[in-house]
Design a protein around this motif. Structure first.
Motif, short mmCIF file in Angstrom:
data_model
loop_
_atom_site.label_atom_id
_atom_site.label_comp_id
_atom_site.label_asym_id
_atom_site.label_seq_id
_atom_site.Cartn_x
_atom_site.Cartn_y
_atom_site.Cartn_z
N PRO A 4 0.86 -1.25 -0.06
CA PRO A 4 0.00 0.02 -0.17
C PRO A 4 0.73 1.31 -0.24
O PRO A 4 0.54 2.28 -0.85
N ALA A 5 1.99 1.35 0.71
CA ALA A 5 2.69 2.53 0.76
C ALA A 5 3.17 2.99 -0.53
O ALA A 5 3.43 4.10 -1.12
N LEU A 6 3.55 1.75 -1.28
CA LEU A 6 4.11 2.24 -2.71
C LEU A 6 2.90 2.38 -3.55
O LEU A 6 3.09 3.41 -4.31
N LEU A 7 1.89 1.92 -3.45
CA LEU A 7 0.74 2.30 -4.35
C LEU A 7 0.40 3.44 -4.19
O LEU A 7 -0.25 4.38 -5.00
N SER A 8 0.58 3.95 -2.94
CA SER A 8 0.04 5.57 -2.61
C SER A 8 0.82 6.49 -3.43
O SER A 8 0.61 7.73 -3.42
N ARG A 9 2.12 6.13 -3.94
CA ARG A 9 2.97 7.03 -4.39
C ARG A 9 3.00 7.06 -5.92
O ARG A 9 3.93 7.66 -6.65
N VAL A 10 2.37 6.19 -6.54
CA VAL A 10 2.23 5.95 -7.99
C VAL A 10 0.88 5.91 -8.53
O VAL A 10 -0.13 5.66 -7.69
N GLN A 11 0.75 6.23 -9.81
CA GLN A 11 -0.55 5.99 -10.66
C GLN A 11 -0.42 4.53 -11.32
O GLN A 11 0.35 4.19 -11.87
N VAL A 12 -1.34 3.89 -11.32
CA VAL A 12 -1.64 2.67 -11.87
C VAL A 12 -2.32 2.85 -13.27
O VAL A 12 -3.42 3.46 -13.15
N ILE A 13 -1.76 2.42 -14.28
CA ILE A 13 -2.28 2.32 -15.49
C ILE A 13 -2.73 0.83 -15.95
O ILE A 13 -1.59 0.25 -16.29
N ARG A 14 -3.53 0.62 -16.41
CA ARG A 14 -4.02 -0.49 -16.88
C ARG A 14 -4.14 -0.46 -18.41
O ARG A 14 -4.83 0.25 -19.27
N LEU A 15 -3.17 -1.32 -18.87
CA LEU A 15 -3.26 -1.52 -20.46
C LEU A 15 -3.95 -3.06 -20.98
O LEU A 15 -3.86 -3.90 -20.19
N ASN A 16 -4.62 -2.79 -21.82
CA ASN A 16 -5.36 -3.72 -22.59
C ASN A 16 -4.70 -4.74 -23.38
O ASN A 16 -3.50 -4.41 -23.79
N SER A 17 -5.22 -5.91 -23.55
CA SER A 17 -4.59 -6.79 -24.69
C SER A 17 -4.82 -6.15 -25.98
O SER A 17 -5.64 -5.41 -26.11
N ILE A 18 -3.80 -5.97 -26.96
CA ILE A 18 -3.85 -5.30 -28.12
C ILE A 18 -4.92 -5.72 -29.05
O ILE A 18 -5.12 -6.90 -29.06
N ASP A 19 -5.79 -4.86 -29.42
CA ASP A 19 -7.08 -5.05 -30.32
C ASP A 19 -6.49 -5.61 -31.62
O ASP A 19 -5.17 -5.72 -32.19
N ASP A 20 -7.27 -6.59 -32.27
CA ASP A 20 -6.95 -7.29 -33.60
C ASP A 20 -6.76 -6.39 -34.61
O ASP A 20 -5.64 -6.59 -35.45
N GLU A 21 -7.17 -5.04 -34.86
CA GLU A 21 -6.95 -4.29 -35.75
C GLU A 21 -5.33 -3.95 -35.59
O GLU A 21 -4.62 -3.88 -36.61
N SER A 22 -4.99 -3.48 -34.37
CA SER A 22 -3.63 -3.04 -34.36
C SER A 22 -2.52 -4.38 -34.44
O SER A 22 -1.60 -4.47 -34.89
N MET A 23 -3.04 -5.64 -34.04
CA MET A 23 -2.51 -6.64 -34.23
C MET A 23 -1.99 -7.20 -35.73
O MET A 23 -0.95 -7.43 -35.97
N ILE A 24 -3.14 -6.93 -36.46
CA ILE A 24 -2.80 -6.98 -37.97
C ILE A 24 -1.79 -6.06 -38.48
O ILE A 24 -0.88 -6.63 -39.13
N LYS A 25 -1.81 -4.83 -38.00
CA LYS A 25 -0.49 -3.98 -38.50
C LYS A 25 0.78 -4.46 -37.97
O LYS A 25 1.48 -4.27 -38.87
N ILE A 26 0.79 -5.15 -36.56
CA ILE A 26 2.02 -5.33 -36.03
C ILE A 26 2.60 -6.77 -37.14
O ILE A 26 3.86 -6.60 -37.35
N VAL A 27 1.81 -7.43 -37.17
CA VAL A 27 2.06 -8.69 -37.98
C VAL A 27 2.36 -8.39 -39.29
O VAL A 27 3.60 -8.73 -39.98
#
Length: 411
Positions: A152-175
């Motif tokens: 908790p002490a570390l959590l209170s000093r940071v922002q948590v950013i949730r990243l999603n699994s990469i969507d299919d449209e972006s995955m197509i571009k990457i592949v």
């Protein structure tokens, strides 16, 4: 001599395609439009050259390390990268000293800790004073829910950013970018119809895994007429079986979805989550215990046989083990999902326990108290009690005097 070894090592190093194609600018970063877009708060902060500590939480291959590096590039910050698997407090102290040197030179420092959830409480606590006084800024990456794995002490000093699994449209571009790089730098290639969709389906939002498939399948494919011929069969033979992704958070999420599907009388969904948990190596006894709970909590006396079937499924799993144990488990899951539902049991016990916790903790009426010892009659215990089997039509008071008329059950 050391320089010679380093030079030889670099000459022999084979850099994975996923590393070669790692985005070099924020604009090239794909698949996280909820975090990085033209008007996102994170991008606005970076454009003002403001740094802050954060933890990036997301599935493997969604871009956590890449985003951390891009943030450092965007803000012109020094970047120190360590892994929680191979580092400890000593490495943190070294990073702090380097950060102090950078500050004296007029430059901020980002300490990136990969898999920060693997740090112990002591190791996490070692970061606190340096974040507090601005010596360095932390970016941690984790595949596990920080609420469970970060102190908790570390959590209170940071922002948590949730990243999603990469969507299919972006995955197509990457592949496609991977195919193009290989075809340009090695030999032309020809892909069988369905290859792209097959890779996307296998990778399930994991860009690194997708590019590993692309690279391995390319060099494993037939080389004929000066070009590579890539087929679905080749990819199937290389990959064989995709391991089910199953983090600690997904353990809780799947268990929750499983029980809610049972409660909602959806046997198809319940069977799917059963299969997902079993495929991921979940302890079948854990699943059977959830099934037993659901049989009482959500089915209850609307169909008492559900509890019997669930308990027998648990016994069958213990007797048979896996893979055979999956069959009685599936049988019980389907039965419980289709059974009539009543939550009277949990509502009744929880309401009664809530009353007791709130101060309604009253003794039984005198006539119900134990009268099987020598001095009981002297105190009036048991006096006036009527044996119910002898006189079933005579009404008696069973609740404490203060709770007469209280209803805990539905009827």
């Amino acid at each position: 001599m050391n320089n010679l070894f380093t030079e030889l090592e670099n000459q022999n190093k084979q850099i994975p395609l996923a590393e070669v194609l790692r985005p070099k600018t924020i604009e090239d970063f794909l698949g996280q439009s909820n975090v990085i877009s033209s008007k996102s708060p994170l991008l606005n902060l970076l454009q003002t050259n403001r740094l802050f500590s954060l933890i990036l939480w997301g599935t493997p291959g969604c871009g956590k390390t890449t985003l951390a590096r891009l943030i450092a590039t965007k803000t012109n910050a020094a970047f120190i990268e360590i892994s929680a698997v191979t580092s400890g407090v000593k490495d943190i102290k070294e990073a702090v000293e380097k950060s102090k040197e950078n500050l004296r030179a007029g430059r901020k420092t980002i300490l990136f800790i990969d898999e920060i959830h693997r740090y112990s409480k002591t190791q996490q606590d070692a970061l606190l004073p340096h974040l507090e006084n601005g010596t360095l800024f932390l970016i941690g990456s984790t595949t596990e829910n920080p609420s469970f794995q970060v102190v908790p002490a570390l959590l209170s000093r940071v922002q948590v950013i949730r990243l999603n699994s990469i969507d299919d449209e972006s995955m197509i571009k990457i592949v496609k970018k991977g195919f193009q790089y290989l075809a340009t730098n090695y030999s032309p290639m020809e892909c069988e119809s369905g290859v792209l969709d097959f890779i996307i389906n296998l990778a399930r939002g994991d860009a690194r895994y997708a590019l590993n498939i692309v690279e391995n399948a390319y060099f494993a494919s037939d080389f004929k007429d000066n070009k590579r011929n890539l087929t679905v069969k080749i990819i199937e033979e290389i990959c064989q079986q995709r391991n089910t992704r199953y983090s600690e958070q997904e353990h809780y999420d799947c268990a929750s979805a499983f029980q809610k599907s049972l409660r909602g009388s959806d046997p198809d969904a319940a069977i799917y989550y059963l299969a997902k948990m079993l495929s991921a190596g979940e302890d079948p006894r854990f699943i059977a215990r959830r099934l037993i709970v659901c049989s009482s909590e959500d089915v209850g006396n609307a169909d008492p046989n559900a509890l019997n079937i669930s308990i027998n499924a648990y016994k069958a799993v213990e007797l048979l083990g896996l893979p055979e144990g999956r069959i009685p488990l599936a049988q019980a899951v389907i039965y419980v999902a289709r059974a009539k539902k009543s939550n009277e049991t949990i509502c009744a016990i929880d309401k009664a326990m809530s009353d007791i916790a709130s101060g309604k903790d009253f003794p039984p009426p005198m006539h119900l108290r134990d009268a099987h010892y020598k001095d009981a009659a002297k105190y009036g215990f048991g006096e006036g009690y009527i044996y119910s089997h002898s006189a079933p039509n005579i009404e008696q008071q069973f609740l404490p005097n203060e709770l007469v008329g209280t209803k805990y059950t539905f009827n």
